[in-house]
Motif scaffolding. Structure first.
Motif, PDB file in Angstrom:
ATOM      1  N   VAL A  82      85.876 121.344  90.777  1.00 47.73           N
ATOM      2  CA  VAL A  82      85.768 119.898  90.624  1.00 47.73           C
ATOM      3  C   VAL A  82      86.120 119.257  91.964  1.00 47.73           C
ATOM      4  CG1 VAL A  82      88.169 119.692  89.809  1.00 47.73           C
ATOM      5  CG2 VAL A  82      86.491 117.956  89.125  1.00 47.73           C
ATOM      6  N   HIS A  83      85.534 118.093  92.260  1.00 45.59           N
ATOM      7  CA  HIS A  83      85.739 117.534  93.602  1.00 45.59           C
ATOM      8  C   HIS A  83      87.191 117.117  93.861  1.00 45.59           C
ATOM      9  CE1 HIS A  83      84.868 115.750  97.420  1.00 45.59           C
ATOM     10  NE2 HIS A  83      85.310 114.564  97.034  1.00 45.59           N
ATOM     11  N   ALA A  84      87.751 116.234  93.026  1.00 45.90           N
ATOM     12  CA  ALA A  84      89.093 115.712  93.307  1.00 45.90           C
ATOM     13  C   ALA A  84      90.175 116.392  92.462  1.00 45.90           C
ATOM     14  CB  ALA A  84      89.132 114.201  93.086  1.00 45.90           C
ATOM     15  N   GLY A 137      81.737 119.653  96.783  1.00 49.90           N
ATOM     16  CA  GLY A 137      81.195 118.298  96.811  1.00 49.90           C
ATOM     17  C   GLY A 137      81.365 117.573  98.124  1.00 49.90           C
ATOM     18  N   ASP A 138      80.885 116.316  98.151  1.00 52.83           N
ATOM     19  CA  ASP A 138      80.795 115.534  99.389  1.00 52.83           C
ATOM     20  C   ASP A 138      79.973 116.286 100.437  1.00 52.83           C
ATOM     21  OD1 ASP A 138      82.095 113.361  98.376  1.00 52.83           O
ATOM     22  OD2 ASP A 138      83.946 113.620  99.534  1.00 52.83           O
ATOM     23  N   LEU A 139      78.761 116.635 100.042  1.00 52.68           N
ATOM     24  CA  LEU A 139      77.847 117.273 100.988  1.00 52.68           C
ATOM     25  C   LEU A 139      77.369 116.266 102.024  1.00 52.68           C
ATOM     26  CD1 LEU A 139      75.553 119.344  98.582  1.00 52.68           C
ATOM     27  CD2 LEU A 139      77.483 120.156  99.948  1.00 52.68           C
ATOM     28  N   GLY A 197      88.534 119.787  96.272  1.00 51.92           N
ATOM     29  CA  GLY A 197      88.476 119.379  97.680  1.00 51.92           C
ATOM     30  C   GLY A 197      89.016 117.963  97.783  1.00 51.92           C
ATOM     31  N   HIS A 198      88.307 117.108  98.504  1.00 53.05           N
ATOM     32  CA  HIS A 198      88.509 115.664  98.550  1.00 53.05           C
ATOM     33  C   HIS A 198      89.701 115.160  99.360  1.00 53.05           C
ATOM     34  CE1 HIS A 198      88.180 111.488  97.440  1.00 53.05           C
ATOM     35  NE2 HIS A 198      89.360 111.481  96.858  1.00 53.05           N
ATOM     36  N   TRP A 199      90.850 115.813  99.253  1.00 53.03           N
ATOM     37  CA  TRP A 199      92.078 115.241  99.815  1.00 53.03           C
ATOM     38  C   TRP A 199      92.359 115.881 101.177  1.00 53.03           C
ATOM     39  CZ3 TRP A 199      97.070 114.643  96.361  1.00 53.03           C
ATOM     40  CH2 TRP A 199      97.967 113.765  97.018  1.00 53.03           C
ATOM     41  N   LEU A 253      87.703 112.461  88.382  1.00 55.04           N
ATOM     42  CA  LEU A 253      87.154 113.737  88.836  1.00 55.04           C
ATOM     43  C   LEU A 253      86.732 113.715  90.301  1.00 55.04           C
ATOM     44  CD1 LEU A 253      84.988 114.871  85.758  1.00 55.04           C
ATOM     45  CD2 LEU A 253      87.388 115.349  86.255  1.00 55.04           C
ATOM     46  N   THR A 254      86.430 112.532  90.835  1.00 56.69           N
ATOM     47  CA  THR A 254      85.913 112.508  92.219  1.00 56.69           C
ATOM     48  C   THR A 254      86.742 111.701  93.215  1.00 56.69           C
ATOM     49  OG1 THR A 254      84.425 110.575  92.045  1.00 56.69           O
ATOM     50  CG2 THR A 254      83.568 112.688  91.263  1.00 56.69           C
ATOM     51  N   ARG A 255      87.760 110.943  92.752  1.00 52.05           N
ATOM     52  CA  ARG A 255      88.525 110.126  93.707  1.00 52.05           C
ATOM     53  C   ARG A 255      90.042 110.312  93.620  1.00 52.05           C
ATOM     54  NH1 ARG A 255      87.389 104.150  92.700  1.00 52.05           N
ATOM     55  NH2 ARG A 255      88.485 103.883  94.683  1.00 52.05           N
ATOM     56  N   GLY A 273      80.740 114.992  94.585  1.00 47.90           N
ATOM     57  CA  GLY A 273      81.890 114.278  95.131  1.00 47.90           C
ATOM     58  C   GLY A 273      81.620 112.786  95.160  1.00 47.90           C
ATOM     59  N   ASN A 274      82.652 112.015  95.494  1.00 49.44           N
ATOM     60  CA  ASN A 274      82.498 110.556  95.519  1.00 49.44           C
ATOM     61  C   ASN A 274      81.430 110.114  96.515  1.00 49.44           C
ATOM     62  OD1 ASN A 274      84.653 111.616  97.216  1.00 49.44           O
ATOM     63  ND2 ASN A 274      85.073 109.513  97.853  1.00 49.44           N
ATOM     64  N   HIS A 275      81.284 110.820  97.633  1.00 51.74           N
ATOM     65  CA  HIS A 275      80.253 110.417  98.594  1.00 51.74           C
ATOM     66  C   HIS A 275      78.846 110.772  98.115  1.00 51.74           C
ATOM     67  CE1 HIS A 275      82.716 108.800 101.840  1.00 51.74           C
ATOM     68  NE2 HIS A 275      83.620 109.687 101.460  1.00 51.74           N
ATOM     69  N   ASP A 276      78.722 111.875  97.391  1.00 53.06           N
ATOM     70  CA  ASP A 276      77.422 112.216  96.800  1.00 53.06           C
ATOM     71  C   ASP A 276      77.020 111.137  95.795  1.00 53.06           C
ATOM     72  OD1 ASP A 276      77.533 114.736  98.173  1.00 53.06           O
ATOM     73  OD2 ASP A 276      78.879 115.460  96.595  1.00 53.06           O
TER      74      ASP A 276
HETATM   75 MN   LIG Z   1      85.701 112.959  98.489  1.00 52.37          MN
END
Ligand SMILES: [Mn+2]
Length: 235
Positions: A85-87, A2-4, A191-193, A146-148, A30-33
């Motif tokens: 999962v993203h986060a 995620g966060d493409l 991912g994310h972190w 899930l995303t942050r 992801g949160n940015h998506d």
């Molecule tokens: Mn993120």
């Protein structure tokens, strides 16, 4: 993972490229998506720091947004037994719960009324999970978890003020180290972190190694299982 978009100089190019890969790629939101989807829906508070204006103005914008909102929040990879999962997955949830709550939102995003969802997506509350949450609040918690998610307070509630590495966070616990986690048997790739860096512990593989900040871009072969591969992004 995620966060493409919104994490580098060519979000439009990344989105077109990944979309063109078709069935050969699986990516989770992801949160940015989600932030881009909110902007496309007319609900984003996007500002000068956002770098996806080219996607909103592109001639294939509609197709890209449609493709993106059909991506899952959670992907259970049956063949290798991994949850993507993203986060992360909150410690209060089993994998079955996660699939149910993620699927609820995925259905909304894929439906004709998808734009309306973003009117109520933003916000840090509720920080604490409860099975008694009203549907709108349950969906916001799900998105945030899930995303942050990064750190949890000792009571298990989500913390959004600290995005640094674990050793700088006083009473806060990284979600994957939370003592009463119900999903420790689930292998999770996330991912994310970026400040956490590469981590493999407690059945969790955290892959964000800070490419956007001049770190590296990392991948984990799942089938056959292999060592993490990283390429330097500082050039
Ligand atoms: Mn993120």
């Amino acid at each position: 993972m995620g966060d493409l978009v919104n994490r580098g100089p060519d979000s439009l190019g990344v989105l077109r490229r990944v979309k063109a890969l078709g069935d050969r790629v699986t990516t989770v939101l992801g949160n940015h998506d989600l932030h881009l989807l909110a902007a496309a829906a007319g609900h984003g508070r996007h500002g000068a720091e956002d770098t996806f204006g080219d996607i909103l103005r592109a001639k294939d914008s509609r197709q890209l947004i449609t493709w993106l909102r059909h991506r899952p929040l959670l992907h259970w990879d049956k063949a290798t037994g991994h949850a993507l999962v993203h986060a992360g997955i909150p410690p209060q949830w089993t994998l079955a719960q996660t699939e149910a709550y993620a699927s609820e939102i995925e259905s909304i995003l894929r439906g004709s009324d998808w734009r309306h969802f973003f009117a109520a997506m933003y916000g840090d509350d509720p920080a604490q999970w409860s099975t008694d949450l009203a549907p709108e609040l349950r969906r916001r918690y799900t998105i945030n978890a899930l995303t942050r998610m990064r750190f949890l307070h000792p009571d298990g509630s989500l913390n959004f003020s600290n995005n640094g590495p674990p050793n700088e966070a006083d009473a806060l616990v990284p979600w994957f180290q939370f003592p009463t986690r119900r999903n420790t048997e689930t292998r999770i790739v996330c991912g994310h972190w970026a400040a956490l860096g590469l981590r493999q512990e407690n059945n969790v593989v955290a892959l964000d190694s800070g490419c956007v900040w001049g770190g590296s871009l990392s991948a984990k072969p799942l089938q056959p299982p292999g060592e993490i591969l990283s390429i330097n992004c500082s050039a």
